[in-house]
Scaffold this active site. Structure first.
Site, mmCIF file in Angstrom:
data_model
loop_
_atom_site.group_PDB
_atom_site.id
_atom_site.type_symbol
_atom_site.label_atom_id
_atom_site.label_comp_id
_atom_site.label_asym_id
_atom_site.label_seq_id
_atom_site.Cartn_x
_atom_site.Cartn_y
_atom_site.Cartn_z
ATOM 1 N N LYS A 26 24.103 -42.670 25.994
ATOM 2 C CA LYS A 26 22.916 -41.810 25.404
ATOM 3 C C LYS A 26 22.665 -40.766 26.041
ATOM 4 O O LYS A 26 23.287 -40.731 27.307
ATOM 5 C CB LYS A 26 21.659 -42.489 25.165
ATOM 6 C CG LYS A 26 20.680 -42.237 24.115
ATOM 7 C CD LYS A 26 20.751 -43.114 23.034
ATOM 8 C CE LYS A 26 19.666 -42.440 22.044
ATOM 9 N NZ LYS A 26 19.819 -43.454 20.769
ATOM 10 N N GLY A 76 5.747 -46.965 6.856
ATOM 11 C CA GLY A 76 6.629 -45.698 6.930
ATOM 12 C C GLY A 76 7.528 -45.309 5.866
ATOM 13 O O GLY A 76 8.271 -46.298 5.329
ATOM 14 N N GLY A 134 9.367 -42.868 5.173
ATOM 15 C CA GLY A 134 10.283 -41.877 5.682
ATOM 16 C C GLY A 134 11.636 -42.176 5.109
ATOM 17 O O GLY A 134 11.560 -42.679 3.963
HETATM 18 P P1 NAD Z 1 11.379 -40.727 9.493
HETATM 19 O O1 NAD Z 1 10.626 -39.794 10.416
HETATM 20 O O2 NAD Z 1 11.855 -40.064 8.351
HETATM 21 O O3 NAD Z 1 10.140 -41.755 8.890
HETATM 22 C C1 NAD Z 1 9.222 -42.373 9.558
HETATM 23 C C2 NAD Z 1 7.925 -42.345 8.607
HETATM 24 O O4 NAD Z 1 6.882 -42.884 9.416
HETATM 25 C C3 NAD Z 1 7.230 -40.854 8.642
HETATM 26 O O5 NAD Z 1 7.099 -40.621 7.404
HETATM 27 C C4 NAD Z 1 5.986 -40.952 9.367
HETATM 28 O O6 NAD Z 1 4.970 -40.241 8.834
HETATM 29 C C5 NAD Z 1 5.579 -42.508 9.205
HETATM 30 N N1 NAD Z 1 4.620 -43.034 10.227
HETATM 31 C C6 NAD Z 1 4.582 -42.626 11.609
HETATM 32 N N2 NAD Z 1 3.587 -43.338 12.072
HETATM 33 C C7 NAD Z 1 3.160 -44.469 11.206
HETATM 34 C C8 NAD Z 1 2.341 -45.234 11.140
HETATM 35 N N3 NAD Z 1 1.455 -45.678 12.221
HETATM 36 N N4 NAD Z 1 1.707 -45.941 9.882
HETATM 37 C C9 NAD Z 1 2.542 -45.729 8.632
HETATM 38 N N5 NAD Z 1 3.559 -44.398 8.737
HETATM 39 C C10 NAD Z 1 3.884 -44.042 10.123
HETATM 40 O O7 NAD Z 1 12.191 -41.712 10.186
HETATM 41 P P2 NAD Z 1 13.300 -42.657 9.745
HETATM 42 O O8 NAD Z 1 14.670 -41.945 9.849
HETATM 43 O O9 NAD Z 1 12.815 -43.171 8.530
HETATM 44 O O10 NAD Z 1 13.528 -43.940 10.896
HETATM 45 C C11 NAD Z 1 12.277 -44.749 10.766
HETATM 46 C C12 NAD Z 1 12.561 -45.654 12.066
HETATM 47 O O11 NAD Z 1 13.844 -46.214 11.898
HETATM 48 C C13 NAD Z 1 12.519 -44.949 13.450
HETATM 49 O O12 NAD Z 1 12.086 -45.973 14.064
HETATM 50 C C14 NAD Z 1 13.957 -44.861 13.603
HETATM 51 O O13 NAD Z 1 14.241 -44.752 15.066
HETATM 52 C C15 NAD Z 1 14.450 -46.176 12.990
HETATM 53 N N6 NAD Z 1 15.857 -46.068 12.865
HETATM 54 C C16 NAD Z 1 16.409 -45.022 11.853
HETATM 55 C C17 NAD Z 1 17.712 -44.970 11.505
HETATM 56 C C18 NAD Z 1 18.064 -43.965 10.506
HETATM 57 O O14 NAD Z 1 19.362 -44.105 10.182
HETATM 58 N N7 NAD Z 1 17.256 -42.882 10.117
HETATM 59 C C19 NAD Z 1 18.548 -45.613 12.184
HETATM 60 C C20 NAD Z 1 18.265 -46.719 13.129
HETATM 61 C C21 NAD Z 1 16.887 -46.902 13.374
#
Ligand code: NAD
Length: 356
Positions: free
Chosen positions: A80, A177, A179
């Site tokens: 990393k 979430g 997202g």
């Molecule tokens: P993202 O930032 O697009 O989505 C996260 C969402 O969570 C956002 O919309 C944010 O507003 C919301 N959020 C934050 N705090 C919150 C709370 N307390 N209650 C409700 N909603 C809340 O991120 P993502 O890419 O969707 O990733 C989500 C998680 O998965 C992260 O922890 C990330 O590290 C993990 N992850 C993502 C991937 C990937 O491919 N994107 C891969 C492995 C792990």
């Protein structure tokens, strides 16, 4: 700060401190293990308050990648990188190109990719200086739908374990979430006939999911208390801790968020409550499988990536088996699975092969 002692504690092979004043670069690349192959893990940009905090983060995250890559059956080790800086104001072409040159200097011992604070355009700059970048937009692109696909299959394996039936039909899944991953997960679950509730601290995000997919929207506060079959944390880390675990009202916790447990060992609290926990670094491994597919001799194929990601269900079944057999938490069983593969492959590689 006693750097070597810190590094020894985690068992890293190599830690590289990268500095370029003109570019304003202060970065650390940590290679935890190359036992399975070149180290792979994203680069994070974060306004760390101290260098010590940055070092701690990169050591912890790179070690986590060794376990994740091993558990996913990939021939990659764990690494990393962190860039110390504020992604909202410290980004520049020079910064990322300087970082890229340091990655190149490692000659392929470390492959970088996107992580928190970096966008596809930043990675393009990195790629101008190094061959060792994965996850560019023109190759494997946005991993989120693929990560969600892995979580979807992981939920099915978990439902089977608890209810004897993998089908999400009629099951209530609460997603924290809305997202990138949460949205796609909601879509797959709705298509499979589940009842889906979603919450986000930004109401417009949850409302978009409601409008597009017909899911229910819940307030984000205390979302973990909502009665359901599956609670899927897809926001931030640390949601499962001594305070929240006793308040959970679900049978399964299975979501994409990284570092869901407040601290090592909290998985045991879930076990004691009779809640099945799908270890985060296994169920969310779709993203890394997706980028690793770029190294396939025939080049990247999303179809192949999705097929491989679906096997996350098998990995979870194996973890659930180990946990039951050894009477340990699934958190611990996931470590056992990853460590077993690491040890076995390392032993195999000791076999002498004559040079061709
Ligand atoms: P993202 O930032 O697009 O989505 C996260 C969402 O969570 C956002 O919309 C944010 O507003 C919301 N959020 C934050 N705090 C919150 C709370 N307390 N209650 C409700 N909603 C809340 O991120 P993502 O890419 O969707 O990733 C989500 C998680 O998965 C992260 O922890 C990330 O590290 C993990 N992850 C993502 C991937 C990937 O491919 N994107 C891969 C492995 C792990």
């Amino acid at each position: 700060m006693e750097v070597f002692r810190r590094v020894e504690g985690y068992g890293h092979e190599q830690v590289v401190f990268c500095r370029n004043d003109e570019a304003g670069l202060r970065a650390i690349i940590a290679i935890h293990s190359t036992a399975l192959g070149p180290a792979l893990g994203g680069c994070r940009m974060w306004p760390y308050k101290t260098e010590e905090e940055a070092l701690e983060d990169v050591l912890r995250l790179s070690r986590g990648m060794t376990y994740k890559n091993a558990a996913m059956g990939l021939n990659f080790g764990g690494g990393k990188a962190v860039i110390i800086g504020d992604p909202r104001k410290d980004k520049s072409e020079l910064l990322f190109r300087a970082f890229g040159r340091f990655v190149q200097s490692l000659g392929g011992r470390y492959y970088t990719a996107e992580d928190v604070g970096l966008g596809p355009e930043d990675l393009e700059f990195v790629a101008q200086e190094t061959d060792y970048v994965l996850g560019l937009s023109e190759t494997s692109g946005d991993p989120s739908p693929v990560t969600a696909w892995g979580v979807f299959h992981g939920i099915q394996a978990s439902l089977e374990e608890v209810f004897g039936d993998p089908s999400p039909k009629g099951r209530h899944v609460v997603i924290q979430g809305a997202g990138h991953v949460g949205y796609h997960l909601a879509k797959y679950l709705k298509e499979a006939g589940a009842r889906v509730s979603i919450a986000d601290i930004f109401p417009d995000k949850a409302e978009k999911a409601q409008k597009d997919l017909g899911v229910e929207v819940l307030p984000p506060e205390d979302i973990h208390r909502v009665p359901c079959d599956v609670f899927a944390p897809c926001a931030l880390g640390g949601v499962l801790n001594e305070k929240t675990i006793p308040e959970l009202n679900c049978k399964i916790v299975a979501g994409s968020a990284n570092n869901q447990l407040g601290k090592t060992g909290d998985g045991e609290l879930l076990r004691q409550r009779g809640i099945l926990y799908a270890p985060d670094f296994v169920i969310n491994g779709g993203g890394v499988i997706n980028v690793a597919e770029e190294m396939h001799p025939e080049g990247y194929s999303r179809e192949r990536a999705l097929k491989k990601v679906a096997t996350i269900a098998d990995k979870l079944r194996e973890i659930y088996r180990i946990a039951k057999e050894q009477g340990i938490s699934t958190e611990k069983a996931a470590d056992v699975m990853a460590e077993t593969r690491l040890e076995k492959v390392t032993r195999l590689q000791r076999m002498y092969l004559p040079e061709e």
